[in-house]
Design an enzyme around this catalytic site. Sequence first.
Site, PDB file in Angstrom:
ATOM      1  N   CYS A  53       1.044  -1.034  -0.030  1.00 39.48           N
ATOM      2  CA  CYS A  53       0.298  -0.120   0.080  1.00 39.48           C
ATOM      3  C   CYS A  53       0.988   1.181   0.570  1.00 39.48           C
ATOM      4  O   CYS A  53       1.147   2.138  -0.874  1.00 39.48           O
ATOM      5  CB  CYS A  53      -1.388  -0.643   1.177  1.00 39.48           C
ATOM      6  SG  CYS A  53      -2.247   0.885   1.400  1.00 39.48           S
ATOM      7  N   CYS A  58      -1.664   1.925  -2.595  1.00 47.10           N
ATOM      8  CA  CYS A  58      -2.368   2.489  -2.559  1.00 47.10           C
ATOM      9  C   CYS A  58      -2.345   3.965  -2.512  1.00 47.10           C
ATOM     10  O   CYS A  58      -2.438   5.177  -3.396  1.00 47.10           O
ATOM     11  CB  CYS A  58      -2.871   2.760  -1.161  1.00 47.10           C
ATOM     12  SG  CYS A  58      -3.416   1.388  -0.361  1.00 47.10           S
ATOM     13  N   LYS A  61      -0.045   5.400  -5.647  1.00 52.45           N
ATOM     14  CA  LYS A  61      -1.062   5.860  -6.663  1.00 52.45           C
ATOM     15  C   LYS A  61      -1.509   6.734  -6.890  1.00 52.45           C
ATOM     16  O   LYS A  61      -2.026   7.509  -7.648  1.00 52.45           O
ATOM     17  CB  LYS A  61      -1.943   4.384  -6.336  1.00 52.45           C
ATOM     18  CG  LYS A  61      -3.511   4.325  -7.890  1.00 52.45           C
ATOM     19  CD  LYS A  61      -3.997   4.153  -7.296  1.00 52.45           C
ATOM     20  CE  LYS A  61      -4.960   3.883  -6.020  1.00 52.45           C
ATOM     21  NZ  LYS A  61      -5.529   2.869  -6.463  1.00 52.45           N
ATOM     22  N   TYR A 187      -9.548  -2.237 -10.993  1.00 53.62           N
ATOM     23  CA  TYR A 187      -9.462  -1.909 -10.681  1.00 53.62           C
ATOM     24  C   TYR A 187      -7.237  -0.955 -10.725  1.00 53.62           C
ATOM     25  O   TYR A 187      -7.791   0.602 -11.517  1.00 53.62           O
ATOM     26  CB  TYR A 187      -9.742  -1.285  -9.303  1.00 53.62           C
ATOM     27  CG  TYR A 187      -8.753  -1.317  -8.609  1.00 53.62           C
ATOM     28  CD1 TYR A 187      -7.627  -0.805  -7.818  1.00 53.62           C
ATOM     29  CD2 TYR A 187      -8.503  -2.865  -7.946  1.00 53.62           C
ATOM     30  CE1 TYR A 187      -6.694  -1.086  -6.507  1.00 53.62           C
ATOM     31  CE2 TYR A 187      -7.740  -3.144  -6.657  1.00 53.62           C
ATOM     32  CZ  TYR A 187      -7.013  -2.230  -6.773  1.00 53.62           C
ATOM     33  OH  TYR A 187      -6.108  -2.924  -5.367  1.00 53.62           O
ATOM     34  N   GLU A 191      -7.044   2.418 -12.814  1.00 53.73           N
ATOM     35  CA  GLU A 191      -7.166   3.640 -12.686  1.00 53.73           C
ATOM     36  C   GLU A 191      -5.113   3.858 -12.887  1.00 53.73           C
ATOM     37  O   GLU A 191      -5.107   5.554 -13.379  1.00 53.73           O
ATOM     38  CB  GLU A 191      -6.410   3.438 -11.022  1.00 53.73           C
ATOM     39  CG  GLU A 191      -7.438   3.273 -10.409  1.00 53.73           C
ATOM     40  CD  GLU A 191      -7.645   2.792  -8.314  1.00 53.73           C
ATOM     41  OE1 GLU A 191      -8.175   2.948  -7.946  1.00 53.73           O
ATOM     42  OE2 GLU A 191      -6.514   1.741  -8.678  1.00 53.73           O
ATOM     43  N   HIS A 445     -26.610  23.340   0.386  1.00 51.96           N
ATOM     44  CA  HIS A 445     -26.147  23.883  -1.248  1.00 51.96           C
ATOM     45  C   HIS A 445     -25.487  24.051  -1.575  1.00 51.96           C
ATOM     46  O   HIS A 445     -25.739  25.328  -1.067  1.00 51.96           O
ATOM     47  CB  HIS A 445     -27.916  23.990  -1.384  1.00 51.96           C
ATOM     48  CG  HIS A 445     -28.439  24.287  -3.047  1.00 51.96           C
ATOM     49  ND1 HIS A 445     -28.342  23.083  -3.682  1.00 51.96           N
ATOM     50  CD2 HIS A 445     -28.144  25.917  -3.396  1.00 51.96           C
ATOM     51  CE1 HIS A 445     -28.638  23.873  -4.444  1.00 51.96           C
ATOM     52  NE2 HIS A 445     -28.787  26.109  -4.756  1.00 51.96           N
ATOM     53  N   GLU A 450     -25.716  16.528  -2.615  1.00 51.46           N
ATOM     54  CA  GLU A 450     -26.713  16.762  -2.163  1.00 51.46           C
ATOM     55  C   GLU A 450     -27.423  15.816  -3.234  1.00 51.46           C
ATOM     56  O   GLU A 450     -29.074  15.801  -2.555  1.00 51.46           O
ATOM     57  CB  GLU A 450     -27.193  18.484  -2.080  1.00 51.46           C
ATOM     58  CG  GLU A 450     -27.358  19.237  -3.286  1.00 51.46           C
ATOM     59  CD  GLU A 450     -27.616  20.332  -3.637  1.00 51.46           C
ATOM     60  OE1 GLU A 450     -28.736  20.423  -3.078  1.00 51.46           O
ATOM     61  OE2 GLU A 450     -26.600  21.148  -4.657  1.00 51.46           O
TER      62      GLU A 450
HETATM   63  P1  FAD Z   1       1.544  -6.016   1.730  1.00 56.65           P
HETATM   64  O1  FAD Z   1       0.607  -4.927   2.494  1.00 56.65           O
HETATM   65  O2  FAD Z   1       1.439  -6.795   0.339  1.00 56.65           O
HETATM   66  O3  FAD Z   1       2.362  -5.976   2.623  1.00 56.65           O
HETATM   67  C1  FAD Z   1       3.264  -7.694   2.912  1.00 56.65           C
HETATM   68  C2  FAD Z   1       4.957  -7.315   3.374  1.00 56.65           C
HETATM   69  O4  FAD Z   1       4.738  -8.641   2.984  1.00 56.65           O
HETATM   70  C3  FAD Z   1       5.953  -6.807   1.781  1.00 56.65           C
HETATM   71  O5  FAD Z   1       6.473  -5.784   2.189  1.00 56.65           O
HETATM   72  C4  FAD Z   1       6.191  -7.902   1.758  1.00 56.65           C
HETATM   73  O6  FAD Z   1       7.723  -7.941   1.548  1.00 56.65           O
HETATM   74  C5  FAD Z   1       6.193  -8.899   2.630  1.00 56.65           C
HETATM   75  N1  FAD Z   1       6.836 -10.167   2.471  1.00 56.65           N
HETATM   76  C6  FAD Z   1       6.831 -11.255   2.094  1.00 56.65           C
HETATM   77  N2  FAD Z   1       7.022 -12.039   1.860  1.00 56.65           N
HETATM   78  C7  FAD Z   1       8.245 -12.131   2.476  1.00 56.65           C
HETATM   79  C8  FAD Z   1       8.662 -13.024   3.181  1.00 56.65           C
HETATM   80  N3  FAD Z   1       9.078 -14.409   2.947  1.00 56.65           N
HETATM   81  N4  FAD Z   1       9.817 -12.266   4.682  1.00 56.65           N
HETATM   82  C9  FAD Z   1       9.335 -11.234   5.007  1.00 56.65           C
HETATM   83  N5  FAD Z   1       8.456 -10.645   4.145  1.00 56.65           N
HETATM   84  C10 FAD Z   1       7.882 -10.842   3.483  1.00 56.65           C
HETATM   85  N6  FAD Z   1      -6.296  -1.381  -1.075  1.00 56.65           N
HETATM   86  C11 FAD Z   1      -6.741  -0.022  -1.410  1.00 56.65           C
HETATM   87  O7  FAD Z   1      -7.543  -0.533  -0.191  1.00 56.65           O
HETATM   88  N7  FAD Z   1      -7.394   1.321  -1.390  1.00 56.65           N
HETATM   89  C12 FAD Z   1      -6.403   1.156  -2.453  1.00 56.65           C
HETATM   90  O8  FAD Z   1      -6.817   2.767  -3.298  1.00 56.65           O
HETATM   91  C13 FAD Z   1      -5.534   0.483  -2.976  1.00 56.65           C
HETATM   92  N8  FAD Z   1      -4.544   0.543  -4.627  1.00 56.65           N
HETATM   93  C14 FAD Z   1      -3.786   0.107  -5.030  1.00 56.65           C
HETATM   94  C15 FAD Z   1      -3.200  -0.284  -5.961  1.00 56.65           C
HETATM   95  C16 FAD Z   1      -2.558  -0.950  -6.271  1.00 56.65           C
HETATM   96  C17 FAD Z   1      -1.586  -0.295  -7.533  1.00 56.65           C
HETATM   97  C18 FAD Z   1      -2.175  -2.948  -5.752  1.00 56.65           C
HETATM   98  C19 FAD Z   1      -0.293  -2.753  -6.418  1.00 56.65           C
HETATM   99  C20 FAD Z   1      -3.125  -2.883  -4.607  1.00 56.65           C
HETATM  100  C21 FAD Z   1      -3.916  -1.958  -4.124  1.00 56.65           C
HETATM  101  N9  FAD Z   1      -4.169  -2.014  -3.306  1.00 56.65           N
HETATM  102  C22 FAD Z   1      -5.659  -0.908  -2.537  1.00 56.65           C
HETATM  103  C23 FAD Z   1      -4.311  -3.326  -2.548  1.00 56.65           C
HETATM  104  C24 FAD Z   1      -3.566  -2.983  -0.758  1.00 56.65           C
HETATM  105  O9  FAD Z   1      -2.297  -2.018  -0.692  1.00 56.65           O
HETATM  106  C25 FAD Z   1      -3.565  -4.596  -0.030  1.00 56.65           C
HETATM  107  O10 FAD Z   1      -5.343  -4.614  -0.112  1.00 56.65           O
HETATM  108  C26 FAD Z   1      -2.630  -4.340   1.058  1.00 56.65           C
HETATM  109  O11 FAD Z   1      -1.617  -3.751   0.954  1.00 56.65           O
HETATM  110  C27 FAD Z   1      -2.367  -5.700   1.713  1.00 56.65           C
HETATM  111  O12 FAD Z   1      -2.199  -5.337   2.964  1.00 56.65           O
HETATM  112  P2  FAD Z   1      -1.226  -6.605   3.090  1.00 56.65           P
HETATM  113  O13 FAD Z   1      -0.920  -6.162   5.038  1.00 56.65           O
HETATM  114  O14 FAD Z   1      -2.137  -8.281   3.109  1.00 56.65           O
HETATM  115  O15 FAD Z   1       0.308  -7.403   2.802  1.00 56.65           O
END
Ligand code: FAD
Length: 464
Positions: A53, A58, A61, A187, A191, A445, A450
């Site tokens: 994110c 997010c 973006k 999306y 976007e 308004h 509204e």
């Molecule tokens: P992540 O945030 O992906 O975190 C996982 C972490 O685990 C990463 O940092 C990764 O490096 C780490 N990792 C993985 N494997 C290992 C390992 N073996 N050892 C150590 N570390 C590891 N959501 C919204 O709500 N609004 C938005 O506008 C939005 N826009 C988005 C735009 C884009 C382009 C993308 C790709 C996603 C967007 N999302 C948005 C979705 C949102 O980013 C994800 O839903 C959210 O980040 C998921 O969180 P998470 O904790 O599951 O995983």
Amino acid sequence: MCAILRPIAAMQRHDYDLFTIGAGSGGVRASRLAASMGARVAIAEERRLRGTCVNVGCVPKKLLVYASHYRDDFADAVGFGWSRVEPDFDWATLIAHKDAEISRLNGVYGRILAGAGVEVLDQRAQVVGPHTISVGGREVTAERILVATGSWPDAPSIPGAELAFTSNEAFALPRLPRRVAIIGGGYIAVEFAGIFHGLGVEVSLLYRGDLFLRGFDSQLRRHLAAELRRRGVDLRFHADPAAIEADGEGRRVVLKDGAVIETDAVMLATGRRPNLHGLGLEALGVELDDQGAIVVDDHFRSSVPSVFAIGDVIGRAGLTPVAIVEGAAFAATHFGGRPTKVDYSQIPTAIFSQPPMAAVGLSEDDAHRRYGPVDVYSAEFRPLRHTLSGREERTLMKLIVDPATDRVLGAHMIGADAAEIIQSLAVALRCGATKEQFDATIALHPTVAEEFVTMRTRRVSAPE
Ligand code: FAD
């Protein structure tokens, strides 16, 4: 307090009470809260703090969406008396400023975790036993292991896929292409079509289905398609890529029907899959579903009792606020003595397209499936701002109402500030607001919002 301390005291046979793999939206929240509840917590992150994110999702973006919107603002200003300008845009400046902000946020989250007493390990981790993790060349043990490794772009298996970039690279392209073909209909594809178009790139969006943004209200999807076409995005449905070819510095997308799209760069936005590669979960016998997501119960426990999972790896909503809420529920349940379930209903969502689109609750089609015939109230109009800007952009707003209870089942909007407006309406829907209560609310308004309290023309909508 005693209820919290007793189980933690019993956990001392392990190095940690909780070992979290992945410091993204979910992992950071779960770890920080568990530590604040007295648990001994470590978190491993192989890339950058706060995950997708903040680094490649997010946040960058939205910054790029803001950047791309200035093109409209400069053009619209002329109708309000400002002189016409032909501004220059510099991609390198935008990316440098974006990177500085992301680094600042990385630092903030590092300090938050350290302040909560969480040990942060800047390394890749792997699960090697029900309580054992391999990290940085050593093995450590934990009473509970939380997998919060997020998701990863899923590329189609077509020749030349490696010639394209994904959202992971999109935020750091060395230069802005003159033309881009975006493959995908979700999306992220839509976007980025808006971002690149706004920054002056010629955009083709190629989607193999009938209409993009599956899952959203069909009327809004059609309206958005018309708006994007009006702006000059080359939107092609039933466009199924067979191959991507290099043509010197350029690229060529060959479709299954033989059509060829000449472009300078190709972006793949063809979905995301749970990021579990090489994590060791399959060897441990952790059950996955047919989408490759970890199967968990209401309290995020997997089929291996000491292994838990939250966020994109469980494939439920794929949104940051949901991963955060899951992280909080996990910590409250397993370290706070307060079993907490997540309510996945009425999650507001937005497409930060141009114009933006947002929704909360049921689409017209989903409402039919759940309730049969429903009442629909909608308004389509040219907003006041565009009477002077001259822009031919039309706003669409829509409420879906259950005729039996008068309860508002869904609120949908395309138009400026749709995401901000729908976020507020999400509160009303969560409180079970009825159409009568919407109608009794005095309008503010003149606003676009509204319309949500002044729509009176009812259309009975029955399933086909
Ligand atoms: P992540 O945030 O992906 O975190 C996982 C972490 O685990 C990463 O940092 C990764 O490096 C780490 N990792 C993985 N494997 C290992 C390992 N073996 N050892 C150590 N570390 C590891 N959501 C919204 O709500 N609004 C938005 O506008 C939005 N826009 C988005 C735009 C884009 C382009 C993308 C790709 C996603 C967007 N999302 C948005 C979705 C949102 O980013 C994800 O839903 C959210 O980040 C998921 O969180 P998470 O904790 O599951 O995983």
